[in-house]
Design a protein around this motif. Structure first.
Motif, PDB file in Angstrom:
ATOM      1  N   SER A  37       0.829  -1.205   0.000  1.00 25.98           N
ATOM      2  CA  SER A  37       0.000   0.000   0.000  1.00 25.98           C
ATOM      3  C   SER A  37       0.862   1.254   0.000  1.00 25.98           C
ATOM      4  O   SER A  37       0.561   2.239  -0.693  1.00 25.98           O
ATOM      5  CB  SER A  37      -0.925   0.003   1.231  1.00 25.98           C
ATOM      6  OG  SER A  37      -1.796  -1.102   1.211  1.00 25.98           O
ATOM      7  N   LEU A  76      -9.256   9.070  -4.275  1.00 27.66           N
ATOM      8  CA  LEU A  76      -9.941   8.377  -3.184  1.00 27.66           C
ATOM      9  C   LEU A  76      -9.241   7.058  -2.889  1.00 27.66           C
ATOM     10  O   LEU A  76      -8.792   6.363  -3.799  1.00 27.66           O
ATOM     11  CB  LEU A  76     -11.404   8.101  -3.567  1.00 27.66           C
ATOM     12  CG  LEU A  76     -12.240   7.274  -2.584  1.00 27.66           C
ATOM     13  CD1 LEU A  76     -12.459   8.022  -1.270  1.00 27.66           C
ATOM     14  CD2 LEU A  76     -13.583   6.874  -3.206  1.00 27.66           C
ATOM     15  N   ILE A  77      -9.172   6.721  -1.584  1.00 32.71           N
ATOM     16  CA  ILE A  77      -8.671   5.421  -1.143  1.00 32.71           C
ATOM     17  C   ILE A  77      -9.800   4.695  -0.422  1.00 32.71           C
ATOM     18  O   ILE A  77     -10.484   5.270   0.420  1.00 32.71           O
ATOM     19  CB  ILE A  77      -7.465   5.562  -0.193  1.00 32.71           C
ATOM     20  CG1 ILE A  77      -6.284   6.198  -0.913  1.00 32.71           C
ATOM     21  CG2 ILE A  77      -7.063   4.197   0.383  1.00 32.71           C
ATOM     22  CD1 ILE A  77      -5.126   6.563   0.005  1.00 32.71           C
ATOM     23  N   SER A 137     -10.068   1.563   2.017  1.00 34.81           N
ATOM     24  CA  SER A 137      -9.098   0.766   2.765  1.00 34.81           C
ATOM     25  C   SER A 137      -9.737   0.002   3.912  1.00 34.81           C
ATOM     26  O   SER A 137     -10.444   0.575   4.749  1.00 34.81           O
ATOM     27  CB  SER A 137      -7.989   1.670   3.322  1.00 34.81           C
ATOM     28  OG  SER A 137      -7.057   0.927   4.078  1.00 34.81           O
ATOM     29  N   CYS A 147      -3.842  -0.561   8.923  1.00 32.46           N
ATOM     30  CA  CYS A 147      -3.667   0.328   7.774  1.00 32.46           C
ATOM     31  C   CYS A 147      -3.266   1.746   8.167  1.00 32.46           C
ATOM     32  O   CYS A 147      -2.742   2.491   7.342  1.00 32.46           O
ATOM     33  CB  CYS A 147      -4.941   0.383   6.924  1.00 32.46           C
ATOM     34  SG  CYS A 147      -6.228   1.465   7.588  1.00 32.46           S
ATOM     35  N   PHE A 189      -0.685   5.454   6.439  1.00 35.65           N
ATOM     36  CA  PHE A 189      -0.958   6.879   6.278  1.00 35.65           C
ATOM     37  C   PHE A 189      -0.119   7.780   7.190  1.00 35.65           C
ATOM     38  O   PHE A 189      -0.240   9.001   7.124  1.00 35.65           O
ATOM     39  CB  PHE A 189      -2.452   7.140   6.520  1.00 35.65           C
ATOM     40  CG  PHE A 189      -3.337   6.277   5.675  1.00 35.65           C
ATOM     41  CD1 PHE A 189      -3.286   6.347   4.293  1.00 35.65           C
ATOM     42  CD2 PHE A 189      -4.207   5.363   6.261  1.00 35.65           C
ATOM     43  CE1 PHE A 189      -4.090   5.543   3.505  1.00 35.65           C
ATOM     44  CE2 PHE A 189      -5.013   4.552   5.485  1.00 35.65           C
ATOM     45  CZ  PHE A 189      -4.950   4.640   4.100  1.00 35.65           C
ATOM     46  N   ILE A 232     -10.433   9.081   2.381  1.00 34.77           N
ATOM     47  CA  ILE A 232     -10.397   7.635   2.612  1.00 34.77           C
ATOM     48  C   ILE A 232     -11.762   7.153   3.084  1.00 34.77           C
ATOM     49  O   ILE A 232     -12.364   7.740   3.984  1.00 34.77           O
ATOM     50  CB  ILE A 232      -9.351   7.255   3.679  1.00 34.77           C
ATOM     51  CG1 ILE A 232      -7.967   7.810   3.315  1.00 34.77           C
ATOM     52  CG2 ILE A 232      -9.278   5.731   3.838  1.00 34.77           C
ATOM     53  CD1 ILE A 232      -6.968   7.731   4.462  1.00 34.77           C
ATOM     54  N   PHE A 234     -13.004   4.013   4.999  1.00 32.75           N
ATOM     55  CA  PHE A 234     -12.483   2.878   5.753  1.00 32.75           C
ATOM     56  C   PHE A 234     -13.516   1.756   5.814  1.00 32.75           C
ATOM     57  O   PHE A 234     -14.718   1.997   5.972  1.00 32.75           O
ATOM     58  CB  PHE A 234     -12.119   3.303   7.178  1.00 32.75           C
ATOM     59  CG  PHE A 234     -10.873   4.134   7.269  1.00 32.75           C
ATOM     60  CD1 PHE A 234      -9.619   3.548   7.207  1.00 32.75           C
ATOM     61  CD2 PHE A 234     -10.955   5.510   7.411  1.00 32.75           C
ATOM     62  CE1 PHE A 234      -8.474   4.309   7.293  1.00 32.75           C
ATOM     63  CE2 PHE A 234      -9.809   6.288   7.503  1.00 32.75           C
ATOM     64  CZ  PHE A 234      -8.557   5.687   7.439  1.00 32.75           C
ATOM     65  N   SER A 252      -9.926   6.834  12.897  1.00 30.12           N
ATOM     66  CA  SER A 252      -9.947   6.975  11.436  1.00 30.12           C
ATOM     67  C   SER A 252     -10.047   8.431  11.000  1.00 30.12           C
ATOM     68  O   SER A 252      -9.591   8.793   9.913  1.00 30.12           O
ATOM     69  CB  SER A 252     -11.111   6.167  10.854  1.00 30.12           C
ATOM     70  OG  SER A 252     -12.352   6.765  11.188  1.00 30.12           O
ATOM     71  N   HIS A 291      -7.157  10.650   9.746  1.00 31.02           N
ATOM     72  CA  HIS A 291      -6.576  10.362   8.432  1.00 31.02           C
ATOM     73  C   HIS A 291      -7.518  10.745   7.297  1.00 31.02           C
ATOM     74  O   HIS A 291      -7.671  10.029   6.323  1.00 31.02           O
ATOM     75  CB  HIS A 291      -6.216   8.880   8.342  1.00 31.02           C
ATOM     76  CG  HIS A 291      -5.261   8.429   9.395  1.00 31.02           C
ATOM     77  ND1 HIS A 291      -3.907   8.625   9.321  1.00 31.02           N
ATOM     78  CD2 HIS A 291      -5.483   7.825  10.590  1.00 31.02           C
ATOM     79  CE1 HIS A 291      -3.324   8.140  10.400  1.00 31.02           C
ATOM     80  NE2 HIS A 291      -4.257   7.642  11.190  1.00 31.02           N
ATOM     81  N   CYS A 307     -10.763  10.878   6.958  1.00 32.24           N
ATOM     82  CA  CYS A 307     -11.825   9.890   6.735  1.00 32.24           C
ATOM     83  C   CYS A 307     -13.073  10.541   6.164  1.00 32.24           C
ATOM     84  O   CYS A 307     -13.566  11.532   6.686  1.00 32.24           O
ATOM     85  CB  CYS A 307     -12.148   9.194   8.054  1.00 32.24           C
ATOM     86  SG  CYS A 307     -13.577   8.099   7.990  1.00 32.24           S
TER      87      CYS A 307
END
Length: 256
Positions: free
Chosen positions: A39, A51-52, A54, A63, A67, A76, A78, A89, A92, A94
């Motif tokens: 990753s 966009l991720i 994860s 994960c 980041f 992201i 999640f 989250s 990061h 989110c």
């Protein structure tokens, strides 16, 4: 729209791809990975990511390690089997936090939130509102403390700390009592137990048919084909086997 997918379960990864292909065919999946190491490489090699998506628990760890020290603010979504990481989250960037088992509509809702935040002039306000919604949800969530069961003509309650595990057999769900071989019918499906009624920090679904109580766990043993065999406080000979695709998540859960 360029997307990265970090997901260590091949079936879940394929499910995400199918949903994107069906409902967001103009989105481009530029890479997928199953581990923290891979990753990180994907992030380094792809500077233009929108966009991720994860999973929180990857094959080799959490994960959030991917980041750390990231200067880019990439939205992201999640995915996870349990909700205790929800607040972390939001450190990061989110956009949403989707609990497994993954439901098509729930992921599409997350896509829509992402799209709203991308075009909104009040993205920061929307992000704060989303955080408040998650906090309210976690604070307000109540789990069952006891289950009403039936034995013959008798009705009785079983407290959750008396339960070694739940299991399904011939479309009937039973609970198995700690320290004995007694079993009792419960009027809930395993899906209802897993997703709505049981505390995910205590109970874990190890395969399609069994949910165990961490407090009843005595021992874990390696089992063939990369699986685990569990020994719990219950006087029976039922094999409690952690499915191979759940072993990594299960070990993370045990170490929470």
């Amino acid at each position: 729209m360029k997307i990265l997918i970090f997901e260590d379960e091949p079936l879940a990864q394929e499910r995400i791809k199918q949903i994107i292909d069906k409902f967001r065919p103009n989105w481009e999946i530029v890479g997928t990975s199953q581990s923290i190491k891979d990753s990180r490489l994907l992030l380094q090699n792809n500077q233009s990511i929108d966009l991720i998506i994860s999973d929180i628990h990857l094959a080799d760890g959490n994960c959030f390690d991917v980041f750390e020290n990231q200067n880019r603010k990439i939205p992201i979504i999640f995915l996870t089997a349990y909700d205790q990481h929800a607040l972390q989250s939001f450190d990061h960037y989110c956009i949403d936090y989707v609990l497994k088992p993954l439901q098509e509509k729930r992921l599409i809702d997350a896509f829509e939130k992402f799209e709203e935040l991308c075009v909104s002039q009040e993205g920061k306000s929307n992000e704060n509102a989303l955080l408040n919604q998650v906090i309210e949800k976690l604070n307000g969530k109540k789990f069952k403390k006891r289950f009403l069961t039936k034995v013959g003509n008798k009705m009785l309650f079983k407290e959750v700390d008396e339960i070694a595990y739940f299991y399904a057999e011939d479309k009937i769900v039973y609970l198995k009592e700690i320290g004995s071989s007694k079993k009792y019918i419960v009027n809930f499906s395993l899906e209802e137990l897993e997703n709505q009624l049981l505390d995910p920090s205590i109970f874990y679904r190890i395969n399609r048919s069994v949910i165990i109580n961490l407090e009843a766990l005595i021992e874990m043993k390696s089992y063939h084909n990369g699986r685990l065999k569990l020994i719990v406080q219950s006087s029976d000979d039922m094999d409690l086997i952690v499915a191979r695709e759940r072993v990594g998540h299960f070990k993370d859960w045990i170490n929470q």
